[in-house]
Design an enzyme around this catalytic site. Structure first.
Site, PDB file in Angstrom:
ATOM      1  N   ILE A 254       0.838  -1.203   0.000  1.00 52.24           N
ATOM      2  CA  ILE A 254       0.000   0.000   0.000  1.00 52.24           C
ATOM      3  C   ILE A 254       0.870   1.249   0.000  1.00 52.24           C
ATOM      4  O   ILE A 254       0.468   2.308   0.474  1.00 52.24           O
ATOM      5  CB  ILE A 254      -1.009  -0.009   1.167  1.00 52.24           C
ATOM      6  CG1 ILE A 254      -0.298  -0.105   2.522  1.00 52.24           C
ATOM      7  CG2 ILE A 254      -1.978  -1.154   1.014  1.00 52.24           C
ATOM      8  CD1 ILE A 254      -1.252   0.044   3.710  1.00 52.24           C
TER       9      ILE A 254
ATOM     10  N   THR B  76       4.016   0.982   1.188  1.00 47.92           N
ATOM     11  CA  THR B  76       4.879   0.816   2.352  1.00 47.92           C
ATOM     12  C   THR B  76       6.271   0.317   2.001  1.00 47.92           C
ATOM     13  O   THR B  76       7.207   0.506   2.767  1.00 47.92           O
ATOM     14  CB  THR B  76       4.222  -0.199   3.299  1.00 47.92           C
ATOM     15  OG1 THR B  76       3.772  -1.303   2.500  1.00 47.92           O
ATOM     16  CG2 THR B  76       3.026   0.394   3.992  1.00 47.92           C
TER      17      THR B  76
ATOM     18  N   LEU C 204      14.680  -3.746   7.957  1.00 47.19           N
ATOM     19  CA  LEU C 204      15.083  -4.405   6.708  1.00 47.19           C
ATOM     20  C   LEU C 204      15.624  -3.415   5.689  1.00 47.19           C
ATOM     21  O   LEU C 204      16.519  -3.728   4.919  1.00 47.19           O
ATOM     22  CB  LEU C 204      13.882  -5.143   6.103  1.00 47.19           C
ATOM     23  CG  LEU C 204      13.325  -6.291   6.942  1.00 47.19           C
ATOM     24  CD1 LEU C 204      12.019  -6.796   6.342  1.00 47.19           C
ATOM     25  CD2 LEU C 204      14.340  -7.435   7.025  1.00 47.19           C
TER      26      LEU C 204
ATOM     27  N   PRO D 222      16.342   0.774   5.795  1.00 51.27           N
ATOM     28  CA  PRO D 222      16.218   2.039   6.530  1.00 51.27           C
ATOM     29  C   PRO D 222      15.560   3.155   5.720  1.00 51.27           C
ATOM     30  O   PRO D 222      14.977   4.065   6.306  1.00 51.27           O
ATOM     31  CB  PRO D 222      17.675   2.422   6.833  1.00 51.27           C
ATOM     32  CG  PRO D 222      18.472   1.183   6.636  1.00 51.27           C
ATOM     33  CD  PRO D 222      17.725   0.327   5.652  1.00 51.27           C
TER      34      PRO D 222
ATOM     35  N   GLU E 174       2.670   1.259  11.935  1.00 49.53           N
ATOM     36  CA  GLU E 174       1.854   2.062  12.854  1.00 49.53           C
ATOM     37  C   GLU E 174       2.691   2.873  13.856  1.00 49.53           C
ATOM     38  O   GLU E 174       2.299   3.970  14.241  1.00 49.53           O
ATOM     39  CB  GLU E 174       0.882   1.191  13.671  1.00 49.53           C
ATOM     40  CG  GLU E 174       0.601  -0.201  13.150  1.00 49.53           C
ATOM     41  CD  GLU E 174      -0.498  -0.293  12.112  1.00 49.53           C
ATOM     42  OE1 GLU E 174      -1.457   0.471  12.193  1.00 49.53           O
ATOM     43  OE2 GLU E 174      -0.377  -1.147  11.212  1.00 49.53           O
TER      44      GLU E 174
END
Lengths: 335, 748
Positions: B475, B477, B640, B642, B715
């Site tokens: 999405i 991300t 995983l 940065p 989140e």
């Protein structure tokens, strides 16, 4: 959005003739407001007359020392025009406080005057609104009225039919500068002083201004006096950019021998039109700038203001903004 | 072996996105496509007395208007409408009957041969309503609040635990106290991309039904295919849901939205391809972050030990589903308080069901809790960071388990140092810059580190390149990128030779992409399947004629430089291309499942933590607040990538500024209708609102959460920020504003 016809106007008189022959037609220039309103079914023009090809994107010096802004100058080109930025910095600052760079690149100066209120209820055809549908009622009075008017809402019978505000920043500066709006209609040209262009809602809130349906704005005249030395535009809003004013203030002064020789104060976001009071400006004349006299002017400016709950804070906020604007314009803090 | 994991790689899908090559649900064009436009209810509660579609149907190009009166037969049982994120209750069914249960509920679909004609026709549908009195305000209905029902989603969103100790006694005995009531408005997700479904209809293999290829905006193609199959009784094999790119979702794509229902219904009935897109205004007719009222009371000893905690929540939900999220529990997870009482009740209103929205419940509860803790620290006369260190815990009090890892202490230290916290003057209103007040505030953040089961496939293709796939979502991300990194490292391949695919229901199943669990969940599946493929490749290599590995075992080899090499002598190697050739020139494929290691996990509580530090400038005359600096220190296991992780955190921080100062869906309760339903009036932070944002990752080594040590960063970037800002506003002004957003009028 309803289906509509489209015409590209080939000259001012032709545009006006087209408009006069079809009373449900509308002009379109930058389209930054009317397209939105059409998508929401608030405006349903039968025809759009595209005026973007008319030769009105001009900036001309006038014999009286003023400047004539063609109606099709974009807001961005106006704000950044060297003559405007230098001689009318209040206007530049007000324009740049409005909308976003993308919108200012599209929006025209004539269109800015014609933009409609941002009242939530006006925009939502599922709710009653006297401005959109005369006689249906005003939802904002008892509703969510954070962005609504606190001044000039009552008609001659003291009744309230609409508490919408005019959303423009540019117009607040134009009102303070005493600009003149030049329009062309089927019977010729006329000039409208800025103070008479927009109107208060009274009992006919569906009418925003005194432009006739078949008239086209061709230019905005800026008088010679531009207040480049003592001016301020303060805009208070819910975020730093791309939000309409909760309250805005244009202040323009001339100082002579440490006293105020000329004063203009106009408020935005508080009424159906840019709010200016000559009697309040008169309070400042011949006075030495001071917080006290600014406060006196601010209190007088908000005389008769009425809040509707969510927007009541605007009364105090406007006063503080006036004092700040006058302070900035006179460099009082650094004196 | 970690050439890529942990490195700040740019997005592998970046080029396609900025060149427009990446296609979204409403951009897949097929011949003879029909367009649907949804008509929404103008009232909040009642019945449709009459719906007249004749004027719409008379227009050229209008094919059909679907209403509750003529809709095709669809599934009857509630169960069929339950998606993977459905709360307990009876899911909303579009066009079910004449009843109106919330404002802007979809009530008709106009289908025409152009979008414009469908939209115009929709404006001509005449509806007569019979209106009932509605209730939409949490505050005036809070006395009706009751305990929520329990369902499947309760597994991830547990209700408040039983009280511990004796809150009342310990609170009244506490020499330092605070109590406060807080209010948050409704918020809508408002991703950039509007919801859309393009349903491509083809004649089916059987004469009865068609075949459906559905391009859907969703956070889970598996969720969409299940929903469509159950509701419309279409076999799985005749449906394929594809969602390669999602233009933001923030949780709004965790449940199938009504455009999917509408588009499939129309396609099935008309036997035509149909697209339904929503407008920005209609995006406010979907789920949202619920409005709520929260009450907090905290007690501490004179020397600043927290002894008593009460956190009570009243949150809104619809009349038909009990949406809950974890709001009240966080205090007992963050602080070693011996006496706590936590409560969460729902008030049922005439509104749509709320939905998970970035850090659902977490940011809602923590924004309140951390303001309350700030107030308690202030009342105790202790610096807020110091106070939190004094009340630090290595255990989750509710689960009564130690955290698998928790570098929050280090977040406080590094965050405070980067921010310059030591220079803070403790007294409110004591710091100024020119004419403006300066405030420095901080807060803690926490979010769960979930791990779910998932499947993935890995294929070493005939050209020697690797393709890995799983039916998850990206999405925005960075899923594409991090999965490519994991796969490349596991099989020792250059990243250019690795292709990761997602968002297709034909791929091995993955859960909906939410809860910050995707990096851990799909990442573990990708790692597992690549490990399994490696074993398979080694087996083939070992059996090759004259194989150099004839006497080797799998543990003797490494995968590097597109080859299998002996660990002790890397010059002994077989290229992966040679393995494919040895496989008869056929691709080598493997599909694997990865399950959470419950045996390992059950002895620990698992969470991400953060510390946010905010500086605000307040113009006291006007009440305007600007966030001039924001530092977030994040402890989220292994990072995983940065670069994509930082983007995630920064996105959360920007949202935190919006939530603290700007964002709210404003409902006019006269109408029960959201009035600021566009992006001009629904304020989110714009570029000009954002100044200095600084992100620190405090890495944690954690082999309990999952084999990758990843906790997820979706989140946690948001959780602490609103409270840090609200606390900074207090420090600047001396005013505790307990209603978000903190708009200028509240500070006048």
């Amino acid at each position: 959005m309803n289906p509509f016809a489209y015409t590209r106007a080939e000259g001012v008189s032709n545009a006006v003739r087209e408009r006069a022959s079809e009373h449900t037609a509308k002009f379109i220039a930058g389209g930054t407001n009317i397209i939105d309103l059409m998508k929401e079914n608030v405006e349903r023009p039968s025809r759009l007359i595209d005026i973007t090809h008319l030769p009105l994107a001009t900036v001309d010096e006038m014999e009286n020392g003023g400047i004539r802004l063609g109606a099709l100058m974009t807001n961005a080109d106006t704000a950044y025009h060297p003559k405007i930025a230098e001689r009318y910095p209040l206007l530049s600052k007000a324009i740049l406080a409005g909308a976003s760079p993308q919108l200012r690149n599209m929006a025209t100066d004539g269109g800015n005057l014609m933009q409609r209120t941002r009242c939530y209820y006006f925009y939502d055809v599922a709710t009653p609104c006297n401005k959109r549908e005369p006689g249906s009622g005003c939802s904002a009075i008892e509703g969510y009225n954070r962005i609504h008017a606190i001044l000039g809402t009552r008609d001659t019978n003291q009744d309230i039919h609409c508490i919408a505000t005019h959303p423009s920043d540019m117009c607040v500066a134009l009102a303070a500068l005493e600009a003149v709006v030049n329009v062309t209609g089927p019977y010729g040209e006329r000039s409208i002083p800025f103070a008479e262009f927009h109107r208060l809602p009274g009992n006919t809130p569906h009418i925003d201004n005194t432009l006739q349906d078949d008239e086209l704005i061709t230019a905005i005249d800026l008088p010679a006096r531009g207040f480049p030395d003592h001016y301020a535009y303060i805009k208070l809003r819910d975020r730093t950019s791309y939000a309409f004013a909760l309250v805005s203030v244009a202040a323009a002064l001339e100082l002579e021998n440490g006293r105020i020789a000329e004063a203009r104060i106009t408020l935005g976001g508080v009424a159906h039109k840019p709010w200016r009071r000559l009697d309040v400006e008169a309070i400042l004349i011949d006075k030495v700038p001071s917080k006290g006299v600014f406060q006196q002017a601010a209190d007088a400016m908000l005389e008769g203001a009425q809040g509707f709950g969510h927007n009541t804070f605007k009364i105090e906020l406007a006063k503080r903004a006036i004092v700040r604007a006058l302070t900035e314009a006179t460099n009082l803090n650094s004196l | 072996m970690t050439q890529y994991v942990g490195k700040p790689l740019s997005r592998v899908d970046g080029y396609d996105k900025v060149t427009g090559k990446a296609k979204y649900a409403a951009e897949f064009d097929v011949p003879d496509l029909l367009y649907g436009y949804v008509v929404n209810s103008a009232i909040t509660k009642g019945k449709i007395k009459r719906i007249d579609t004749q004027a719409a149907l008379n227009l050229p190009g209008v094919v059909k208007v679907f209403t509750h009166e003529n809709r095709p037969k669809i599934a009857w049982f509630d169960m069929k409408y339950k998606d993977q994120d459905a709360p307990p209750g009876s899911p909303f069914r579009p066009l079910r009957d004449a009843n109106i249960v919330y404002n802007a509920q979809p009530i008709a679909l106009v289908v025409a041969d152009t979008f414009e004609m469908a939209r115009y026709a929709a404006s001509l549908v005449e509806i007569e309503y019979e209106e009932d009195k509605h209730e939409t305000a949490v505050e005036t209905n809070r006395h009706k609040a009751r305990k929520p029902s329990v369902g499947l989603t309760t597994l991830f969103k547990p209700g408040p635990p039983k009280p511990r100790g004796n809150f009342e006694e310990s609170f009244s005995a506490s020499p330092v106290q605070m109590t406060g009531e807080y209010m948050h408005s409704m918020e809508h997700h408002n991703p950039m991309e509007m919801f859309a479904s393009t349903v491509v209809y083809e004649k089916g293999r059987h004469k009865s039904g068609g075949r459906y290829t559905i391009y859907d905006k969703t956070q889970g193609v598996t969720n969409s295919i299940l929903y469509v199959s159950q509701v419309f009784d279409i076999p799985f094999k005749d449906i394929r849901v594809i969602s390669p790119y999602v233009g933001g979702a923030f949780g709004s794509g965790l449940r199938p939205q009504y455009q999917l229902f509408m588009a499939v219904m129309a396609a099935r009935e008309l036997k035509r391809s149909v697209r339904v897109t929503l407008t920005r205004q209609q995006m406010f007719s979907l789920g949202y972050r619920p409005a709520n009222v929260q009450t907090v009371a905290l007690g501490a000893s004179a020397d600043g030990k927290m002894t008593a905690l009460y956190h009570g929540v009243v949150s809104e939900t619809s009349q038909y589903e009990d949406y809950t999220e974890v709001i009240a529990n966080w205090g007992a997870m963050l602080y070693p308080v011996e006496n706590y009482k936590l409560d969460h009740k729902l008030v049922h209103l005439d509104v749509a069901t709320p939905m998970d929205m970035r850090a659902p419940g977490g940011v809602t509860g923590v924004s309140v809790l951390e303001c309350a803790v700030d107030e308690l620290a202030f009342n105790a006369g202790i610096d807020p960071v110091e106070f939190r260190l004094m009340n630090y815990t290595e255990r989750d009090q509710i689960a009564d388990l130690p955290y698998s890892s928790k570098e929050l202490r280090e977040c406080f230290r590094q965050g405070a140092e980067r921010f310059g916290w030591v220079k803070r003057k403790p007294e409110p209103r004591s710091m100024r810059r020119g004419g403006t007040l300066i405030g420095w505030g901080m807060a803690t953040g926490i979010w769960d580190a979930f791990h779910m089961p998932a499947r993935a496939e890995a294929v070493l293709m005939v050209n020697g390149k690797l393709r890995v796939s799983s039916a998850t979502a990206d999405i925005g991300t960075g899923t594409y990128t991090i999965m490519t990194q994991i796969a490349a490292d596991t099989l020792g391949m250059p990243i250019e030779d690795v292709l990761f695919k997602l968002g297709d229901s034909d791929m091995p199943a993955a859960p909906i992409e939410g809860g910050s669990w995707t990096a851990a969940t799909v990442g573990t599946a990708v790692k597992t399947v690549c490990d399994d493929l490696a074993k398979k490749l080694f087996k083939i290599a070992r059996k090759m004629p004259n194989s150099p590995f004839a006497k080797a075992t799998f543990t003797d080899v490494v995968f590097a430089d597109k080859a299998i090499q002996l660990k002790n002598d890397t010059s002994v190697s077989v290229s992966l291309q040679a393995v494919v050739d040895a496989n008869g020139g056929a691709a080598v494929r493997e599909t694997s499942s990865a399950l959470p290691n419950l045996f390992k996990q059950r002895k620990y509580a698992r969470a991400t933590h953060s510390a946010a530090f905010a500086e605000v400038e307040v113009d006291e005359d006007f009440g305007t607040v600007r966030v001039t600096r924001l530092v977030s220190a994040i402890a989220a296991g292994k990072i995983l990538n940065p670069k994509t992780a930082r983007s995630q955190i920064i996105g959360g921080m920007v949202w935190g500024i919006s939530k603290a100062l700007e964002e709210e869906s404003v409902m006019d309760h006269q109408f029960g209708r959201i009035m600021n339903h566009n992006l001009a009036e629904y304020h989110v932070a714009v570029n000009a609102d954002i100044q200095d944002l600084d992100v620190i990752f405090v890495e944690e080594n954690d082999d309990i959460v999952n084999p990758l040590g990843v906790k997820g960063v979706g989140e946690i970037g948001l959780v602490a920020v609103p409270a840090a800002i609200a606390n900074a506003v207090f420090h600047a002004t001396g005013k505790r504003i307990r209603t978000l957003p903190i708009t200028l009028d509240k500070l006048l």
